[in-house]
Design an enzyme around this catalytic site. Structure first.
Site, PDB file in Angstrom:
ATOM      1  N   LYS A  79       0.651  -1.189  -0.053  1.00 37.43           N
ATOM      2  CA  LYS A  79       0.005  -0.129  -0.044  1.00 37.43           C
ATOM      3  C   LYS A  79       0.943   1.105  -0.135  1.00 37.43           C
ATOM      4  O   LYS A  79       2.055   1.143   0.656  1.00 37.43           O
ATOM      5  CB  LYS A  79      -0.809  -0.097   1.328  1.00 37.43           C
ATOM      6  CG  LYS A  79      -1.813   1.058   1.278  1.00 37.43           C
ATOM      7  CD  LYS A  79      -2.820   0.987   2.611  1.00 37.43           C
ATOM      8  CE  LYS A  79      -3.927   1.917   2.557  1.00 37.43           C
ATOM      9  NZ  LYS A  79      -4.824   1.744   3.622  1.00 37.43           N
ATOM     10  N   SER A 154      -9.739   1.529   2.547  1.00 37.23           N
ATOM     11  CA  SER A 154      -8.931   2.137   1.645  1.00 37.23           C
ATOM     12  C   SER A 154      -7.810   1.620   0.861  1.00 37.23           C
ATOM     13  O   SER A 154      -7.316   1.892  -0.032  1.00 37.23           O
ATOM     14  CB  SER A 154      -8.274   3.326   2.504  1.00 37.23           C
ATOM     15  OG  SER A 154      -7.349   2.802   3.225  1.00 37.23           O
ATOM     16  N   SER A 178      -9.997  -0.763   6.825  1.00 38.81           N
ATOM     17  CA  SER A 178      -9.257  -0.551   5.368  1.00 38.81           C
ATOM     18  C   SER A 178      -8.383  -1.768   4.684  1.00 38.81           C
ATOM     19  O   SER A 178      -7.926  -1.817   3.524  1.00 38.81           O
ATOM     20  CB  SER A 178      -8.130   0.521   5.221  1.00 38.81           C
ATOM     21  OG  SER A 178      -8.938   1.789   5.071  1.00 38.81           O
TER      22      SER A 178
HETATM   23  N1  GLN Z   1     -13.068   3.517   5.805  1.00 40.25           N
HETATM   24  C1  GLN Z   1     -12.576   4.148   7.052  1.00 40.25           C
HETATM   25  C2  GLN Z   1     -12.277   5.489   6.897  1.00 40.25           C
HETATM   26  O1  GLN Z   1     -12.566   6.041   5.906  1.00 40.25           O
HETATM   27  C3  GLN Z   1     -11.443   3.296   7.349  1.00 40.25           C
HETATM   28  C4  GLN Z   1     -10.190   3.780   7.024  1.00 40.25           C
HETATM   29  C5  GLN Z   1      -8.835   3.003   7.169  1.00 40.25           C
HETATM   30  O2  GLN Z   1      -9.093   1.806   7.587  1.00 40.25           O
HETATM   31  N2  GLN Z   1      -7.814   3.421   6.797  1.00 40.25           N
HETATM   32  O3  GLN Z   1     -11.833   5.772   7.761  1.00 40.25           O
END
Ligand code: GLN
Length: 486
Positions: A79, A154, A178
């Site tokens: 990532k 994400s 994410s």
């Molecule tokens: N969807 C969550 C957010 O928008 C998770 C983000 C993450 O785990 N980095 O914050």
């Protein structure tokens, strides 16, 4: 034999007996990326030359038979929020578009030491803020199972890359889901480890008390192998555990007879997709057949998971992102600037996307003197209640089982103009991060031809039991072996 569909374990077996070379495997994967990724768009940067160089080094190591690990010669993606020395690291933000770190994240150093081969850096929501990968400043990632649907976020690029045969495994980061949500949406296995099990050093912070680095792969066995390589204490990250890293993969074949699996009723929310629900029910039956004891449990504060998460996460993010000031990292907009404040304001105006700005404002508001007690402090107290919910449930269960997401991957564009709807899609993943407990998502069926994920939640530092249950399940089912037709 299709080289690009090999699991980590299969690749390792073939590399060890020299049936294939790492250069061959890496080249095949790079070709796959070249031929397929224009449709999926999972990679921001492909590091062809570096990959082949690392593959040659891995082949030397394999030839000598020295210092071989299960990851030696195996290609993977990372990532783009994990720092890589001399390789551009963008966090999918314009503000870091040309940023090249001076050092590696600890996880990257560990993977280098293990001899894994880095293919490149994958797409994500900007700074990890999002659930669909549509908040990337560069492009959307498409779901390999249906190109009109999101890959999830994400870590959408990471999940799509594994699902589409563009790397045997990937490393993602999970602050509120994410790793798990995109893994579920793309039909791969993904782990959010216990907070502190894997070093955050060199990971571009979103919310420091939630962030967890974890693997995405084709099955639980592979996730176990990768976690073994990346976990452990790190003197650069004082929040990492001192506890020795278990040999997870070597201990996976235990029966799950009498395993107590709790089903938290609050996670089977009204309005849940019918296909997701029936896939989950079928998976529960399957585990029961394997001898597990299923019981209903309650996590009574689950309804506060989303507000707690979206208050504390934005508060921490607003503070963490203060470092992007137009002077130290990446982009600097100094045109017509009178002073450093102008540079600061202009850089952040042009460099950050809308969602990032929204969260910085919300976070600064929740932390401001007049509202601190009402929002931030209240959320911190409620966080303790969320953690206690899990402690209570684990007094009578070994693990918990829930959906990873109440629906399969939604359509691109469906939620992007409605931030609240986007936040709500995280309802099944956000509570584990404030509590710090580990959670693994495993493919368990399809709804509307899109993958469904089952989430297994464990006690602190008990990734072993999650792997054991998932492995037992994957020995009996083939959902994790299905491939999207591309
Ligand atoms: N969807 C969550 C957010 O928008 C998770 C983000 C993450 O785990 N980095 O914050």
């Amino acid at each position: 034999m299709e080289l690009t569909n090999l699991t980590v374990r299969e690749a390792h077996e073939l590399l060890k007996i020299k049936k294939i070379s790492s250069v061959e495997l890496t080249q095949a994967t790079l070709n796959r990326i070249r031929d397929t990724d224009s449709k999926i768009k999972s990679y921001i940067t492909v590091t062809d030359e570096l990959a082949l160089q690392q593959a040659r080094r891995a082949d030397e190591r394999l030839a000598k038979g020295e210092n071989i690990t299960p990851l030696t010669g195996v290609p993977y993606s990372l990532k783009d929020s994990l720092s890589t020395r001399s390789v551009r690291t963008t966090c999918a933000s314009k503000i870091l578009e040309d940023y090249v770190p001076q050092y590696n994240a600890t996880v990257v150093d560990k993977l280098n030491d293990a001899g894994a081969v880095l293919l490149g850096k994958t797409n994500m929501d900007e700074f990890g803020m999002g659930s669909s990968c549509e908040n990337s400043a560069f492009f959307n990632t498409h779901n390999p199972w249906n190109l009109n649907h999101v890959a999830g976020g994400s870590s959408g690029g990471a999940a799509a890359a594994v699902a589409a045969g563009m790397g045997a495994f990937s490393i993602g980061e999970d602050t509120g889901g994410s790793v798990r949500m995109p893994a579920a949406f793309c039909g791969v296995t993904g782990l959010k480890p216990t907070y502190g099990r894997v070093s955050r050093y060199g990971v571009i912070s979103l919310a420091s008390s939630f962030d967890c680095v974890g693997p995405l792969a084709r099955n639980a066995y592979d996730c176990a192998l990768v976690l073994e390589a990346i976990a452990g204490h790190d003197s650069h990250d004082s929040t990492t555990y001192q506890e020795k890293v278990p040999q997870y993969a070597a201990n996976l074949n235990k029966s799950i007879e009498k395993m107590r699996i709790g089903i938290p009723k609050e996670y089977f929310v009204a309005g849940m997709d019918a296909g997701v629900e029936s896939a989950l029910q079928e998976a529960i039956r399957q585990l029961e057949k394997l001898g597990a004891e299923i019981r209903e449990v309650s996590l009574p504060h689950t309804q506060y998971g989303l507000p707690v998460y979206y208050l504390l996460q934005v508060a921490e993010a607003s503070s963490n992102l203060a470092r992007f000031d137009g002077m130290r990292f990446g982009m600097s907009v100094s045109k017509n600037a009178q002073d450093s404040l102008d540079i600061y304001l202009q850089t952040r105006r042009d460099g950050f996307g809308d969602e990032v700005k929204r969260r910085i404002m919300l976070g600064a508001y929740a932390l401001s003197a007049g509202y601190y007690d009402a929002y931030y402090l209240k959320a911190q107290k409620t966080r303790t209640l969320l953690r206690r919910d899990f402690e209570t449930a684990f007094a009578s269960c070994d693990i918990l089982l829930a959906p990873t997401s109440p629906m399969p991957a939604f359509k691109l564009g469906e939620k992007i103009n409605d931030p609240l709807a986007m936040y709500l899609s995280d309802v099944c993943t956000v509570s584990t991060n404030p509590a710090g407990v580990p959670a693994l998502t495993v493919p368990c069926g399809f709804s509307n031809n899109l993958p469904v994920g089952m989430q297994l939640i464990g006690k602190h530092l008990d990734e072993q039991t999650l792997f054991q249950v998932a492995h037992a399940y994957q020995q009996e089912t083939d959902w994790h072996e299905r491939l999207p037709s591309l």
